[in-house]
Write an enzyme that holds these catalytic residues in place. Structure first.
Site, PDB file in Angstrom:
ATOM      1  N   SER A   6     -18.869 -52.086  -6.004  1.00 53.05           N
ATOM      2  CA  SER A   6     -18.334 -50.731  -5.824  1.00 53.05           C
ATOM      3  C   SER A   6     -16.856 -50.713  -6.175  1.00 53.05           C
ATOM      4  CB  SER A   6     -18.523 -50.270  -4.377  1.00 53.05           C
ATOM      5  OG  SER A   6     -17.737 -49.115  -4.163  1.00 53.05           O
ATOM      6  N   HIS A  31     -21.025 -49.684  -9.457  1.00 47.93           N
ATOM      7  CA  HIS A  31     -21.294 -48.620  -8.484  1.00 47.93           C
ATOM      8  C   HIS A  31     -20.074 -47.701  -8.377  1.00 47.93           C
ATOM      9  CE1 HIS A  31     -23.553 -47.059  -4.975  1.00 47.93           C
ATOM     10  NE2 HIS A  31     -22.382 -46.959  -4.362  1.00 47.93           N
ATOM     11  N   ASP A  33     -18.582 -44.457  -6.517  1.00 44.42           N
ATOM     12  CA  ASP A  33     -18.718 -43.604  -5.332  1.00 44.42           C
ATOM     13  C   ASP A  33     -17.984 -42.282  -5.522  1.00 44.42           C
ATOM     14  OD1 ASP A  33     -20.256 -45.163  -3.368  1.00 44.42           O
ATOM     15  OD2 ASP A  33     -18.626 -46.604  -3.582  1.00 44.42           O
ATOM     16  N   MET A  35     -17.083 -38.729  -3.959  1.00 45.97           N
ATOM     17  CA  MET A  35     -17.016 -38.044  -2.652  1.00 45.97           C
ATOM     18  C   MET A  35     -16.231 -36.750  -2.788  1.00 45.97           C
ATOM     19  SD  MET A  35     -16.251 -41.256  -0.140  1.00 45.97           S
ATOM     20  CE  MET A  35     -16.950 -42.887  -0.451  1.00 45.97           C
ATOM     21  N   HIS A  64     -23.151 -42.855  -7.286  1.00 46.18           N
ATOM     22  CA  HIS A  64     -23.577 -42.503  -5.928  1.00 46.18           C
ATOM     23  C   HIS A  64     -22.857 -41.218  -5.520  1.00 46.18           C
ATOM     24  CE1 HIS A  64     -23.601 -43.873  -1.384  1.00 46.18           C
ATOM     25  NE2 HIS A  64     -24.348 -42.806  -1.596  1.00 46.18           N
ATOM     26  N   MET A  66     -21.884 -38.559  -3.127  1.00 46.19           N
ATOM     27  CA  MET A  66     -21.786 -38.162  -1.722  1.00 46.19           C
ATOM     28  C   MET A  66     -21.109 -36.799  -1.710  1.00 46.19           C
ATOM     29  SD  MET A  66     -20.772 -41.911  -0.351  1.00 46.19           S
ATOM     30  CE  MET A  66     -20.392 -42.381  -2.024  1.00 46.19           C
ATOM     31  N   MET A 135     -28.324 -46.498   3.280  1.00 47.71           N
ATOM     32  CA  MET A 135     -26.929 -46.688   3.711  1.00 47.71           C
ATOM     33  C   MET A 135     -26.913 -47.488   5.015  1.00 47.71           C
ATOM     34  SD  MET A 135     -24.963 -45.333   1.447  1.00 47.71           S
ATOM     35  CE  MET A 135     -23.432 -45.675   2.341  1.00 47.71           C
ATOM     36  N   ASP A 170     -26.265 -50.315   0.754  1.00 45.48           N
ATOM     37  CA  ASP A 170     -24.841 -50.040   0.529  1.00 45.48           C
ATOM     38  C   ASP A 170     -24.146 -49.911   1.875  1.00 45.48           C
ATOM     39  OD1 ASP A 170     -22.377 -49.140  -0.422  1.00 45.48           O
ATOM     40  OD2 ASP A 170     -23.154 -47.241  -1.216  1.00 45.48           O
TER      41      ASP A 170
HETATM   42  C1  DX5 Z   1     -19.390 -45.989   1.292  1.00 44.96           C
HETATM   43  C2  DX5 Z   1     -19.713 -46.233  -0.156  1.00 44.96           C
HETATM   44  C3  DX5 Z   1     -19.853 -47.673  -0.480  1.00 44.96           C
HETATM   45  C4  DX5 Z   1     -18.610 -48.490  -0.268  1.00 44.96           C
HETATM   46  C5  DX5 Z   1     -19.076 -49.821   0.218  1.00 44.96           C
HETATM   47  O1  DX5 Z   1     -19.525 -44.659   1.585  1.00 44.96           O
HETATM   48  O2  DX5 Z   1     -20.937 -45.602  -0.504  1.00 44.96           O
HETATM   49  O3  DX5 Z   1     -20.350 -47.869  -1.802  1.00 44.96           O
HETATM   50  O4  DX5 Z   1     -17.813 -48.666  -1.403  1.00 44.96           O
HETATM   51  O5  DX5 Z   1     -17.975 -50.570   0.586  1.00 44.96           O
HETATM   52  P1  DX5 Z   1     -18.137 -51.939   1.387  1.00 44.96           P
HETATM   53  O6  DX5 Z   1     -18.986 -52.861   0.564  1.00 44.96           O
HETATM   54  O7  DX5 Z   1     -16.711 -52.401   1.502  1.00 44.96           O
HETATM   55  O8  DX5 Z   1     -18.759 -51.616   2.718  1.00 44.96           O
HETATM   56 ZN    ZN Z   2     -21.841 -46.169  -2.466  1.00 48.57          ZN
END
Ligand code: DX5
Ligand code: ZN
Length: 209
Positions: A6, A31, A33, A35, A64, A66, A135, A170
């Site tokens: 990620s 990956h 993320d 948001m 991903h 969110m 998750m 994740d």
């Molecule tokens: C959290 C994200 C993850 C995040 C994971 O909301 O979806 O992808 O980057 O980070 P770690 O591996 O540090 O928990």
């Molecule tokens: Zn993620």
């Protein structure tokens, strides 16, 4: 085992450098993320950044989402270069429609569930999905602690899944929690902090396999 580092834990001012680091260390996917500050209490990156990343790496982009109303942004992320798009079950009203929408572009469709969402809700959609993301932290931030009771959903989902379904995990993944998820039947792991904060990125990625 598909390892998807990620980039949330990368240095955004040195994103190309940090992407090449994991690419050269044997990452399978990247990956990303996304948001929106509404579905989760954090804001990260969006379409233009995905388009720029696409130009500097051949790794499949595992996006991903969110975000609320993900159906509004599927086409834009596909055009930016997403290879896999994962939306959240909790963020959509018509699950079947968005899966169809994503697949109409010829890319992989993924769906994710938050920690408090029961495994059973995904059963009707498994046959149409390419990926199911469990998750193991509350989405929003990297570096949180792995929640084992969330990982217990993996075997429940696996039992109902078709043999090609990718079951991804994740949140809080490190060498120890990866072993737990693998034993439950996960075949893709996302890791941010564990990989990027490690002194030896290649060893960290290998330790997850
Ligand atoms: C959290 C994200 C993850 C995040 C994971 O909301 O979806 O992808 O980057 O980070 P770690 O591996 O540090 O928990
Ligand atoms: Zn993620």
């Amino acid at each position: 085992m598909i390892i998807s580092p990620s980039i949330l834990s990368a240095d955004f001012a040195n994103l190309e450098r940090d992407i090449k680091l994991v690419q050269n260390a044997g990452a399978d996917w990247l990956h990303v993320d996304v948001m929106d500050g509404h579905f989760v209490p954090n804001i990260t990156i969006g379409v233009p950044v995905v388009a720029s990343i696409k130009k500097i790496t051949d790794l499949p982009l595992d996006v991903h989402l969110m975000i609320e109303n993900p159906e509004k942004y599927i086409e834009a992320f596909v055009k930016a270069g997403a290879d896999i798009i994962t939306f959240h079950f909790e963020a959509v009203s018509d699950v079947a429609a968005i899966i169809k929408q994503i697949k109409s572009f010829g890319i992989k469709a993924g769906m994710s569930i938050k920690p408090n969402t029961p495994a059973e809700v995904v059963f009707p959609y498994l046959k149409d999905l390419d990926l199911l993301l469990v998750m193991t932290v509350e989405p929003g931030f990297g570096g949180q602690k792995f929640m084992n009771d969330c990982a217990e959903k993996i075997p429940v989902i696996k039992e109902k899944a078709h043999e090609n379904l990718i079951i991804q995990v994740d949140g809080g993944i490190n060498a120890d929690t990866a072993r737990i998820c693998t034993s439950y039947g996960a075949n893709s792991l996302v890791a941010g902090n564990y990989i990027y904060k490690s002194a030896d990125i290649k060893a960290a990625i290998n330790s997850l396999r």
